[in-house]
Design a protein around this motif. Structure first.
Motif: not given
Ligand code: ASN
Length: 320
Positions: A5-11, A23-25, A50-56
């Motif tokens: 499974x591929x789980x996407x978060x952005x970056x 922009x991580x879209x 869908x966010x950059x990891x500095x905002x997690x």
């Protein structure tokens, strides 16, 4: 057919250029298509954020690890997480701390955006998916696959802000190499047992206080005033701090706020060697963080405080 499974978060792996900056879209399905054909793999996808990891946030990281566990419970052979590189080593370490399953959880990302002329994300993702499905990656905990290498989550660090060979594990090295689609074993470092953390509850606040030549006690005292349940000192060299910092650290420890000493130097352990420095900190009850980075040390101390607020050192024993 192996199932991953591929789980996407952005970056950056999911980022495109906009007038306002990267922009991580890009959604997971598009990332997977760009990774190219993966014979023998059946890949399902989902988008968590869908966010950059500095905002997690801390809550985002716990939600991510919970989502990984849900996917594993669904019966896949492994999980891949696409993630920004800025804080990937933190999410991967949190996942590793609680990972009590032989199946691989593999973090990956990119240094160049999805719409770059020669993006590095598609190859990194293809490698990570192969690693997640490979028996050689079992029992290694959470991994970080990047630029043809895979590292154990514990000890991995972003070492270059822009180059595609962004990560390393100083003093440890990679555990797997990926070449021409083959996964080659390199090392099998021992792992401590998983921690039974409740990921539904916020982890205690632990702050990192950086030291430098001439730094004083202001930030350490501010951390305590802000309600930190523990503090990590990003100390100098092998674990030394300027005298005013040592004085304040002793007061925090005496007041029940544990202080964990890590180093601002990327490689090598901390140790209580110097009178007035690390030896003084140890004498005053500070804990020493081995060769963990301050930010991985922060997560470990926070987890230890969650599990045993009165004796976090007991939880840390054998893990540093
Ligand atoms: N290369 C990257 O992914 C960096 C990006 N700023 C992030 O962490 O989301």
């Amino acid at each position: 057919m192996a199932r991953v499974h591929l789980l996407a978060t952005g970056g950056t792996i999911a980022s495109r250029r906009t007038d306002g900056g990267l922009s991580a879209t890009t959604p997971a399905a598009e990332l997977l298509t760009a990774a190219g054909p993966l014979p023998g793999l059946e890949v399902t996808v989902s988008d968590l954020t869908t966010v950059p990891s500095f905002a997690l946030t801390e809550a985002d990281a716990r939600a991510l690890v919970r989502a990984v566990r849900e996917q594993l419970a669904g019966g896949v052979d492994g999980v891949v997480v696409t993630h920004g590189t800025d804080t990937m080593e933190e999410s991967a370490f949190l996942a590793d701390l609680v990972h009590d399953d032989p199946r691989p959880v593999v973090f990956t990302g990119a240094q160049r955006p999805f719409d770059a002329p020669a993006p590095d994300g598609p190859a990194n993702l293809a490698d990570a998916l192969r690693v997640a499905a490979d028996p050689a990656a079992r029992d290694l905990g959470a991994l970080l696959a990047f630029d043809g290498l895979a590292f154990a989550a514990r000890g991995v660090r972003k070492l270059d802000t822009l180059r595609s060979a962004a990560f390393g594990a100083p003093g440890r090295g990679p555990v797997l190499r990926v070449a021409a689609g083959a996964v080659l074993p390199l090392a099998r470092p021992p792992r401590p047992p998983a921690l039974p953390l409740d990921l539904g509850a916020a982890l205690p606040r632990v702050d990192v206080v950086a030291c430098h030549q001439g730094s004083d006690d202001a930030l350490l005292r501010a951390a305590a005033a802000a309600g930190a349940a523990g503090v990590v000192l990003e100390a100098l060299g092998v674990g030394n701090v300027p005298p005013p910092v040592a004085t304040a650290a002793a007061e925090l420890v005496a007041g029940g706020v544990p202080v964990l000493v890590c180093s601002r130097v990327p490689a090598g352990p901390v140790a209580p060697l110097y009178a007035g420095g690390g030896a003084r900190l140890a004498g005053d009850g500070a804990l020493f963080g081995g060769d963990l980075s301050p930010w991985q040390g922060r997560l470990l101390l926070s987890a230890a405080l969650a599990l045993d607020p009165r004796d976090p050192a007991g939880v840390l024993a054998g893990r540093l």
